[in-house]
Design a protein around this motif. Structure first.
Motif, PDB file in Angstrom:
ATOM      1  N   UNK A  28       1.137 -64.504  86.967  1.00 63.06           N
ATOM      2  CA  UNK A  28       1.570 -64.169  85.612  1.00 63.06           C
ATOM      3  C   UNK A  28       1.336 -65.377  84.705  1.00 63.06           C
ATOM      4  N   UNK A  29       0.525 -65.210  83.672  1.00 59.15           N
ATOM      5  CA  UNK A  29       0.253 -66.271  82.708  1.00 59.15           C
ATOM      6  C   UNK A  29       1.209 -66.191  81.511  1.00 59.15           C
ATOM      7  N   UNK A  30       1.580 -65.005  81.096  1.00 54.93           N
ATOM      8  CA  UNK A  30       2.496 -64.819  79.972  1.00 54.93           C
ATOM      9  C   UNK A  30       3.183 -63.467  80.101  1.00 54.93           C
ATOM     10  N   UNK A  31       4.302 -63.315  79.427  1.00 58.36           N
ATOM     11  CA  UNK A  31       4.952 -62.009  79.346  1.00 58.36           C
ATOM     12  C   UNK A  31       5.797 -61.939  78.088  1.00 58.36           C
ATOM     13  N   UNK A  32       6.068 -60.711  77.654  1.00 63.37           N
ATOM     14  CA  UNK A  32       6.882 -60.448  76.473  1.00 63.37           C
ATOM     15  C   UNK A  32       7.726 -59.213  76.752  1.00 63.37           C
ATOM     16  N   UNK A  33       8.871 -59.146  76.161  1.00 62.45           N
ATOM     17  CA  UNK A  33       9.783 -58.024  76.383  1.00 62.45           C
ATOM     18  C   UNK A  33       9.659 -56.972  75.282  1.00 62.45           C
ATOM     19  N   UNK A  52       4.255 -66.958  89.206  1.00 66.09           N
ATOM     20  CA  UNK A  52       4.091 -67.516  87.869  1.00 66.09           C
ATOM     21  C   UNK A  52       3.070 -68.650  87.908  1.00 66.09           C
ATOM     22  N   UNK A  53       2.219 -68.702  86.888  1.00 68.96           N
ATOM     23  CA  UNK A  53       1.208 -69.756  86.791  1.00 68.96           C
ATOM     24  C   UNK A  53       1.865 -71.114  86.601  1.00 68.96           C
ATOM     25  N   UNK A  54       1.279 -72.157  87.190  1.00 68.87           N
ATOM     26  CA  UNK A  54       1.841 -73.491  87.035  1.00 68.87           C
ATOM     27  C   UNK A  54       0.834 -74.501  86.482  1.00 68.87           C
ATOM     28  N   UNK A  55      -0.465 -74.193  86.477  1.00 70.53           N
ATOM     29  CA  UNK A  55      -1.513 -75.048  85.919  1.00 70.53           C
ATOM     30  C   UNK A  55      -1.533 -76.453  86.529  1.00 70.53           C
ATOM     31  N   UNK A  56      -1.202 -76.516  87.809  1.00 69.34           N
ATOM     32  CA  UNK A  56      -1.335 -77.732  88.600  1.00 69.34           C
ATOM     33  C   UNK A  56      -1.559 -77.305  90.046  1.00 69.34           C
ATOM     34  N   UNK A  57      -1.465 -78.207  91.002  1.00 67.29           N
ATOM     35  CA  UNK A  57      -1.779 -77.858  92.392  1.00 67.29           C
ATOM     36  C   UNK A  57      -0.744 -76.971  93.062  1.00 67.29           C
ATOM     37  N   UNK A  62      -4.442 -72.607  94.526  1.00 67.63           N
ATOM     38  CA  UNK A  62      -4.623 -73.715  95.462  1.00 67.63           C
ATOM     39  C   UNK A  62      -4.128 -73.383  96.875  1.00 67.63           C
ATOM     40  N   UNK A  63      -3.457 -72.261  97.074  1.00 67.05           N
ATOM     41  CA  UNK A  63      -2.922 -71.910  98.393  1.00 67.05           C
ATOM     42  C   UNK A  63      -4.060 -71.683  99.387  1.00 67.05           C
ATOM     43  N   UNK A  64      -4.014 -72.385 100.515  1.00 64.65           N
ATOM     44  CA  UNK A  64      -4.992 -72.197 101.587  1.00 64.65           C
ATOM     45  C   UNK A  64      -4.261 -72.145 102.906  1.00 64.65           C
ATOM     46  N   UNK A  65      -4.315 -71.050 103.623  1.00 63.91           N
ATOM     47  CA  UNK A  65      -4.912 -69.789 103.211  1.00 63.91           C
ATOM     48  C   UNK A  65      -3.979 -69.057 102.245  1.00 63.91           C
ATOM     49  N   UNK A  66      -4.558 -68.227 101.388  1.00 64.73           N
ATOM     50  CA  UNK A  66      -3.768 -67.416 100.474  1.00 64.73           C
ATOM     51  C   UNK A  66      -3.034 -66.340 101.265  1.00 64.73           C
TER      52      UNK A  66
END
Length: 72
Positions: A28-33, A52-57, A62-66
């Protein structure tokens, strides 16, 4: 209603010469109600594979394995 924008992070595998998605996480990058037309059952069904997106590692990309956790 919750309006969301995001992306998928997929894990692909090649089996018998063909590539296919074997696991998927919705980030999830964004949400609105707003006023909801979606039932609580549908929302609960989707919740296990959403992150939720974190824009870092720590971001799911970055999950291996997903691994998409379902039915926790």
């Amino acid at each position: 209603m919750t309006l969301s924008g995001g992306r998928y992070v997929d894990r692909l595998e090649r089996r018998d010469g063909a590539w296919a998605i074997v696991d998927r996480v919705c980030v999830v990058e964004w949400n609105a109600e707003s006023v909801s037309q979606i039932t609580d059952d549908v929302i609960a069904m989707m919740a296990d594979s959403m992150r939720v997106a974190s824009h870092d590692t720590t971001d799911p990309s970055y999950d291996r394995p997903l691994v998409a956790l379902r039915g926790r």
